[in-house]
Motif scaffolding. Structure first.
Motif: not given
Length: 385
Positions: A107-114, A129-133
């Motif tokens: 999910i986050t690798s597609e730059e979609t917020f989770l 950690c991810s900026p999109y999570f």
């Protein structure tokens, strides 16, 4: 990135999609032993949507539901469908940590917020950690760090630990041992979704600890607690737990849970305005007490609403939407709530006991704060700021 390119092409050929609803994928467990947890998650989220008349933050939303069946591979399959077929803008939900570990990167690798509203695996709070999570629940360890401190305050010197054998269970034991100052007599990692706990209970009887600590979410908690009570141990060797006895399991346990002590980020009787409004609305709509799963998911909806309101429903500027989420500009039903640098919450944890209410029914009662503003132990390992 494939999804982002597809959206750009759609906008070029079909015109602006600004008026279209924001699509939110709700990925959780809706079948099997953990289904009650996913149902509560979903019901909590949809209550917030209903309260705004099908909107969040004044922006129309479309919620698309997917069942991971508590299976990591199924979770990945559903996540990809939500991203590629349904073209969702945000994904939320996820009960179990083994599923979260599987779906997080796709999910986050597609730059979609989770926006997770339960599972909080430790790797995702630290180096991965991810900026999109974002999480509106906790890092797994935090739940159990609070329980360890609670046992210290209770004067428990010797404890036996029990949890299921998966990422969440392993995190549970590590988190508990981080704060507990007494002696861990021994620990058992049971098979996930196990139904018979006679071997574990016999071991506890032979070890004779001062208390046991359990993390058995969903149906596992129902089975263990009933068998522990039937063995006559609840009053002899106190049971302290996290997520074994909560709003999802208490209706099945009823008086079998009386006397149990829990560590929790939420209780239905928390004395703050946001929770009073939420709990009353939840009871009225669903005819049951709100659980922590419902509360955390309601918070997730309110968080998303706050960001959509600030950005006018626009998600194309990822940094702008991320900054809006990081503000956490909403009133949490849990009380104090802010995001740490790893985008996991800084929030309170409570002692919540199973007692008889005024009508003689088993209920969950807040017995005081364990931690006012708990921070997880992994934020320093997260490279984000």
């Amino acid at each position: 990135m494939r999804k982002a390119r597809w959206m750009l092409l759609t906008a070029l050929f079909c015109g602006s999609a600004a008026a279209a609803p924001v699509k939110i994928g709700f990925l959780s467990t809706f079948s099997g032993p953990g289904a009650a947890l996913g149902v509560d998650q979903y019901d909590g989220f949809m209550l917030a949507v209903e309260q705004e008349g099908g909107r969040l933050g004044g922006v129309e939303v479309e919620v698309i539901k997917g069942d991971d069946e508590m299976k990591p591979d199924k979770g990945v399959q559903i996540a990809r469908q939500l991203l590629m077929r349904d073209n969702v803008d945000i994904v939320t939900g996820v009960v179990f940590s083994n599923v979260m570990m599987a779906v997080h990167r796709p999910i986050t690798s597609e730059e979609t917020f989770l926006v997770g509203s339960n599972a909080g695996p430790s790797p995702l709070a630290g180096a991965d950690c991810s900026p999109y999570f974002f999480s509106t629940s906790w890092n797994n360890d935090q739940l159990h760090e609070a329980a360890g401190e609670l046992m210290n305050r209770m004067g428990i010197k010797r404890v036996y630990l029990l949890a299921p054998n998966y990422q969440g269970g392993k995190d549970a034991l590590e988190g508990f041992k981080r704060t507990y100052q007494g002696t861990v007599v021994d620990e058992t990692l049971s098979q996930i979704n196990q139904t018979d706990y006679s071997v574990e209970i016999s071991t506890v009887m032979s070890e004779q600890p001062d208390a046991i600590y359990t993390f058995y979410p969903g149906g596992m908690g129902v089975n263990f607690t009933k068998q522990y009570q039937q063995a006559g141990l609840m009053q002899k060797i106190p049971m302290v737990s996290t997520s074994s006895i909560d709003g999802t399991t208490l209706p099945a346990l009823k008086d079998s849970a009386l006397g149990a002590i829990t560590s929790s980020p939420y209780a239905p009787d928390l004395d703050n305005a946001a929770n009073k409004e939420f709990a009353q609305a939840y009871r009225q709509k669903y005819g049951r007490e709100p659980s922590l799963y419902a509360a955390q998911s309601y918070d997730a909806a309110r968080l998303i609403a706050s960001a959509l309101r600030q950005t006018g429903g626009e998600l194309a500027d990822k940094e702008k939407f991320r900054a809006a989420l990081k503000k956490a500009d909403f009133e949490s039903v849990r009380g104090y709530f802010a995001f740490n640098t790893n985008q996991f919450p800084i929030s309170a944890f409570y002692r919540v006991d199973v007692v008889k209410d005024e009508e003689g029914h088993a209920s969950l009662a807040n017995k005081g704060v364990i931690f006012e503003q708990s921070k997880d132990a992994y934020a320093a390992s997260c490279p984000m700021t």
